[in-house]
Design a protein around this motif. Structure first.
Motif, PDB file in Angstrom:
ATOM      1  N   LEU A 347       0.810  -1.226   0.000  1.00 26.59           N
ATOM      2  CA  LEU A 347       0.000   0.000   0.000  1.00 26.59           C
ATOM      3  C   LEU A 347       0.845   1.279   0.000  1.00 26.59           C
ATOM      4  O   LEU A 347       0.309   2.378  -0.076  1.00 26.59           O
ATOM      5  CB  LEU A 347      -0.974  -0.027   1.189  1.00 26.59           C
ATOM      6  CG  LEU A 347      -2.082  -1.096   1.038  1.00 26.59           C
ATOM      7  CD1 LEU A 347      -2.849  -1.280   2.340  1.00 26.59           C
ATOM      8  CD2 LEU A 347      -3.049  -0.741  -0.092  1.00 26.59           C
ATOM      9  N   LEU A 348       2.158   1.140   0.039  1.00 25.62           N
ATOM     10  CA  LEU A 348       3.028   2.328  -0.049  1.00 25.62           C
ATOM     11  C   LEU A 348       2.893   2.995  -1.413  1.00 25.62           C
ATOM     12  O   LEU A 348       3.235   4.163  -1.581  1.00 25.62           O
ATOM     13  CB  LEU A 348       4.496   1.935   0.169  1.00 25.62           C
ATOM     14  CG  LEU A 348       4.893   1.460   1.565  1.00 25.62           C
ATOM     15  CD1 LEU A 348       6.361   1.055   1.579  1.00 25.62           C
ATOM     16  CD2 LEU A 348       4.649   2.551   2.607  1.00 25.62           C
ATOM     17  N   SER A 349       2.403   2.239  -2.402  1.00 25.39           N
ATOM     18  CA  SER A 349       2.236   2.837  -3.736  1.00 25.39           C
ATOM     19  C   SER A 349       0.762   3.037  -4.082  1.00 25.39           C
ATOM     20  O   SER A 349       0.401   3.182  -5.244  1.00 25.39           O
ATOM     21  CB  SER A 349       2.923   1.953  -4.787  1.00 25.39           C
ATOM     22  OG  SER A 349       2.464   0.628  -4.650  1.00 25.39           O
ATOM     23  N   ASP A 350      -0.089   3.059  -3.080  1.00 27.01           N
ATOM     24  CA  ASP A 350      -1.527   3.277  -3.311  1.00 27.01           C
ATOM     25  C   ASP A 350      -1.751   4.665  -3.926  1.00 27.01           C
ATOM     26  O   ASP A 350      -0.945   5.577  -3.732  1.00 27.01           O
ATOM     27  CB  ASP A 350      -2.265   3.182  -1.970  1.00 27.01           C
ATOM     28  CG  ASP A 350      -3.757   3.017  -2.150  1.00 27.01           C
ATOM     29  OD1 ASP A 350      -4.200   1.874  -2.368  1.00 27.01           O
ATOM     30  OD2 ASP A 350      -4.479   4.040  -2.087  1.00 27.01           O
ATOM     31  N   ALA A 353      -3.054   9.355  -0.831  1.00 27.27           N
ATOM     32  CA  ALA A 353      -2.014   9.770   0.122  1.00 27.27           C
ATOM     33  C   ALA A 353      -2.406   9.400   1.559  1.00 27.27           C
ATOM     34  O   ALA A 353      -1.545   9.129   2.397  1.00 27.27           O
ATOM     35  CB  ALA A 353      -1.780  11.273   0.011  1.00 27.27           C
ATOM     36  N   ARG A 356      -1.315   5.837   1.819  1.00 30.52           N
ATOM     37  CA  ARG A 356       0.156   5.710   1.801  1.00 30.52           C
ATOM     38  C   ARG A 356       0.754   6.152   3.145  1.00 30.52           C
ATOM     39  O   ARG A 356       1.638   5.499   3.688  1.00 30.52           O
ATOM     40  CB  ARG A 356       0.760   6.543   0.666  1.00 30.52           C
ATOM     41  CG  ARG A 356       0.380   6.069  -0.730  1.00 30.52           C
ATOM     42  CD  ARG A 356       1.351   6.575  -1.794  1.00 30.52           C
ATOM     43  NE  ARG A 356       1.489   8.016  -1.862  1.00 30.52           N
ATOM     44  CZ  ARG A 356       0.656   8.855  -2.461  1.00 30.52           C
ATOM     45  NH1 ARG A 356      -0.435   8.393  -3.055  1.00 30.52           N
ATOM     46  NH2 ARG A 356       0.894  10.156  -2.496  1.00 30.52           N
ATOM     47  N   ALA A 359       0.249   3.547   5.634  1.00 33.09           N
ATOM     48  CA  ALA A 359       1.039   2.347   5.294  1.00 33.09           C
ATOM     49  C   ALA A 359       2.467   2.544   5.803  1.00 33.09           C
ATOM     50  O   ALA A 359       3.074   1.617   6.351  1.00 33.09           O
ATOM     51  CB  ALA A 359       1.012   2.115   3.782  1.00 33.09           C
ATOM     52  N   THR A 376      11.125   0.220   2.284  1.00 33.70           N
ATOM     53  CA  THR A 376      10.566   1.544   1.968  1.00 33.70           C
ATOM     54  C   THR A 376      11.378   2.316   0.914  1.00 33.70           C
ATOM     55  O   THR A 376      10.898   3.325   0.392  1.00 33.70           O
ATOM     56  CB  THR A 376      10.494   2.416   3.245  1.00 33.70           C
ATOM     57  OG1 THR A 376      11.787   2.436   3.851  1.00 33.70           O
ATOM     58  CG2 THR A 376       9.467   1.904   4.220  1.00 33.70           C
ATOM     59  N   SER A 379       9.675   3.180  -2.724  1.00 37.96           N
ATOM     60  CA  SER A 379       8.479   4.038  -2.694  1.00 37.96           C
ATOM     61  C   SER A 379       8.822   5.409  -2.099  1.00 37.96           C
ATOM     62  O   SER A 379       8.278   6.431  -2.521  1.00 37.96           O
ATOM     63  CB  SER A 379       7.344   3.373  -1.939  1.00 37.96           C
ATOM     64  OG  SER A 379       7.831   2.773  -0.778  1.00 37.96           O
ATOM     65  N   GLU A 383       7.987   9.266  -3.644  1.00 40.95           N
ATOM     66  CA  GLU A 383       6.888   9.946  -2.935  1.00 40.95           C
ATOM     67  C   GLU A 383       6.966  11.468  -3.108  1.00 40.95           C
ATOM     68  O   GLU A 383       7.987  12.076  -2.808  1.00 40.95           O
ATOM     69  CB  GLU A 383       6.918   9.590  -1.438  1.00 40.95           C
ATOM     70  CG  GLU A 383       5.753  10.149  -0.658  1.00 40.95           C
ATOM     71  CD  GLU A 383       4.392   9.719  -1.181  1.00 40.95           C
ATOM     72  OE1 GLU A 383       4.092   8.530  -1.166  1.00 40.95           O
ATOM     73  OE2 GLU A 383       3.625  10.601  -1.646  1.00 40.95           O
ATOM     74  N   VAL A 388       3.069  12.536   3.368  1.00 40.81           N
ATOM     75  CA  VAL A 388       3.586  11.156   3.364  1.00 40.81           C
ATOM     76  C   VAL A 388       5.106  11.189   3.569  1.00 40.81           C
ATOM     77  O   VAL A 388       5.656  10.377   4.323  1.00 40.81           O
ATOM     78  CB  VAL A 388       3.202  10.419   2.057  1.00 40.81           C
ATOM     79  CG1 VAL A 388       3.614   8.953   2.133  1.00 40.81           C
ATOM     80  CG2 VAL A 388       1.702  10.532   1.782  1.00 40.81           C
TER      81      VAL A 388
END
Ligand code: B12
Length: 397
Positions: A347-350, A353, A356, A359, A376, A379, A383, A388
């Motif tokens: 979900l870091l790339s959902d 925001a 993310r 996450a 991490t 991603s 970001e 985030v």
């Protein structure tokens, strides 16, 4: 129901040959048929004290982002301000008491805690339908006008219910009834009929402070006052932003609303169990596995929560809440820890925001050191959102 002769003609005009109609008994009897558990009658005015206290709540900013509590102040402060012709207010309550301990789910950190009211079909739909039927019955028999309200309308429902003798506003600020305890949905029928009001309910909280002490986020600055900005119900349902760090751990696995202050109320022991036919709880919402909820996309979210109040907050806010619960799993079990770390990492790339950010936080709770940096790195480099990025700085400075 056999109606007295004088109202069978539907005019509501009494001939003078019969005794005045006992609207209170007639309405009570009819409300019972529609499944309401408590009924009270009151005037169309709220006291100066209630209006001043409502003003204080707003002036102190305790409504948070619920701007509508401020912008509708003038209509909300007393029924007459909402509808000039109203003469009486009929307040109705429906018991939604749970069959089992509603807090049991809190001991199961891989499941999501959903507050009891949201485990049913959307109560707005259920109660509004019944209020309308009852209101139409009253209008047709009396010839008067009615308007029905539940929850979202600009009505101060709890002070009205107290004034109508249904119970009293407890220290948790909710209406407590001697027969239904703290588990009670409220709704109102405003009418042009003049109906003898009930006596206001007496406060029976005594020296008890169970609801104040149990609050995980310390949301009660004083008995009978709530700072909504600290309430988990507000944070998980109403609040659209990033939930502040100070509340994340105390939230535990509560992902939609919070029942702690209601559940510990000693008056619940007198509560009758909710009638399944009225408000049927969905079994799949009692302790849903977090792993299923965290991976819901927009379509799956809408499908899963069709007909439920949960659908209103939307997928992104819901998954934000689920990720906080995931971050609170204190996993000694390596497999479990890895499973949830994988979910958070995905979900870091959902696209949201909100998702993310939580996450990042969840991952920071579940793994540390090199593993956290590795999981991490990619991603984080991509970001662009400032909030985030800030979450990343909190877990790896
Ligand atoms: C906004 C809202 C919320 C907000 C704010 C709650 C709140 N206490 O105001 C949030 C999102 C936090 C919330 C949470 C919940 N809600 Co809600 N909510 C509402 C809503 C839409 C408006 C409430 C409102 O007018 N608040 C404004 C404040 C000013 O009103 P008040 O709480 O009555 O405040 C009085 C006193 O507390 C005191 N006071 C308050 N602040 C201050 C400050 C000072 C200085 C002073 C002196 C006095 C004082 O004076 C006020 C007037 O008497 C009502 C529906 C409605 N239209 O009424 C449902 C309603 C209150 N919610 C309901 C429910 C079920 C819940 C939850 C249990 C859901 C859940 N499980 O998560 C929680 C309970 C949390 C709690 N302990 O209150 C039910 C309560 C039923 C009942 N038996 O009372 C209602 C009536 C909906 C319904 N139709 O059934 N809710």
């Amino acid at each position: 129901m056999a109606l007295p002769a004088s109202i069978n003609d539907n005019t509501g005009v009494q001939s003078g040959r019969t005794a005045p109609l006992d609207w209170r008994s007639l309405i009570r009897e009819q409300a019972d048929r529609y499944g309401f558990d408590v009924v009270g009658f009151t005037t169309a005015e709220l006291s100066e004290r209630v209006q001043a206290d409502y003003r204080s709540f707003i002036d102190l900013g305790r409504h948070g982002d619920m701007d509508w509590l401020q912008t509708t102040f003038d209509r909300r402060r007393t029924p007459r301000a909402l509808w000039d012709d109203v003469k009486s207010v009929i307040v109705l309550g429906m018991n939604y008491g749970p069959a089992d301990d509603p807090l049991a789910v809190l001991a199961n950190p891989t499941a999501g805690g959903i507050s009891v009211y949201a485990r049913h079909r959307d109560y707005h739909d259920v109660i509004k339908g019944k209020l309308k039927q009852l209101g139409q019955w009253i209008a047709s028999k009396s010839g008067g006008e009615i308007k029905v309200f539940v929850d979202t309308a600009p009505v101060l429902e709890k002070p009205l219910a107290e004034q109508a003798g249904i119970g009293w506003q407890g220290k948790h600020t909710n209406l407590v009834s001697r027969t239904a305890g703290s588990w009670l949905f409220l709704g109102e029928i405003f009418t042009t009929l003049e109906i003898q009001p009930d006596r206001p309910g007496d406060d029976r909280c005594g020296s008890c402070r169970a609801c104040l002490d149990v609050c995980p986020t310390d949301a009660f600055p004083a008995p009978y006052q709530l700072d909504a900005r600290r309430c988990i119900s507000y944070l998980t349902i109403e609040y659209k932003g990033h939930i502040a760090a100070e509340f994340r751990k105390p939230m535990g696995n509560r992902i939609y609303g919070c029942d702690d202050c209601l559940a510990v109320c000693p008056w619940n022991k007198f509560s009758r169990i909710a009638n399944e036919a009225k408000l049927k709880a969905r079994d799949d919402l009692e302790a849903p596995p977090l792993r299923d909820l965290a991976t819901l996309d927009e379509t799956a979210f809408r499908k899963r929560f069709r007909g439920s109040p949960i659908k209103r907050i939307g997928r992104d806010r819901f998954v934000r809440n689920v990720l906080i619960a995931a971050g609170n799993i204190q996993a000694n079990d390596e497999g479990l820890r890895t499973e949830f770390a994988d979910i958070a990492q995905d979900l870091l790339s959902d696209s949201s925001a909100l998702v993310r950010a939580m996450a990042v936080w969840a991952l920071g709770q579940l793994v540390q050191g090199e593993e956290l940096v590795d999981r991490t790195k990619q991603s984080r480099a991509h970001e662009l959102d400032a909030d985030v990025q800030n979450e990343y700085r909190q877990i790896i400075p």
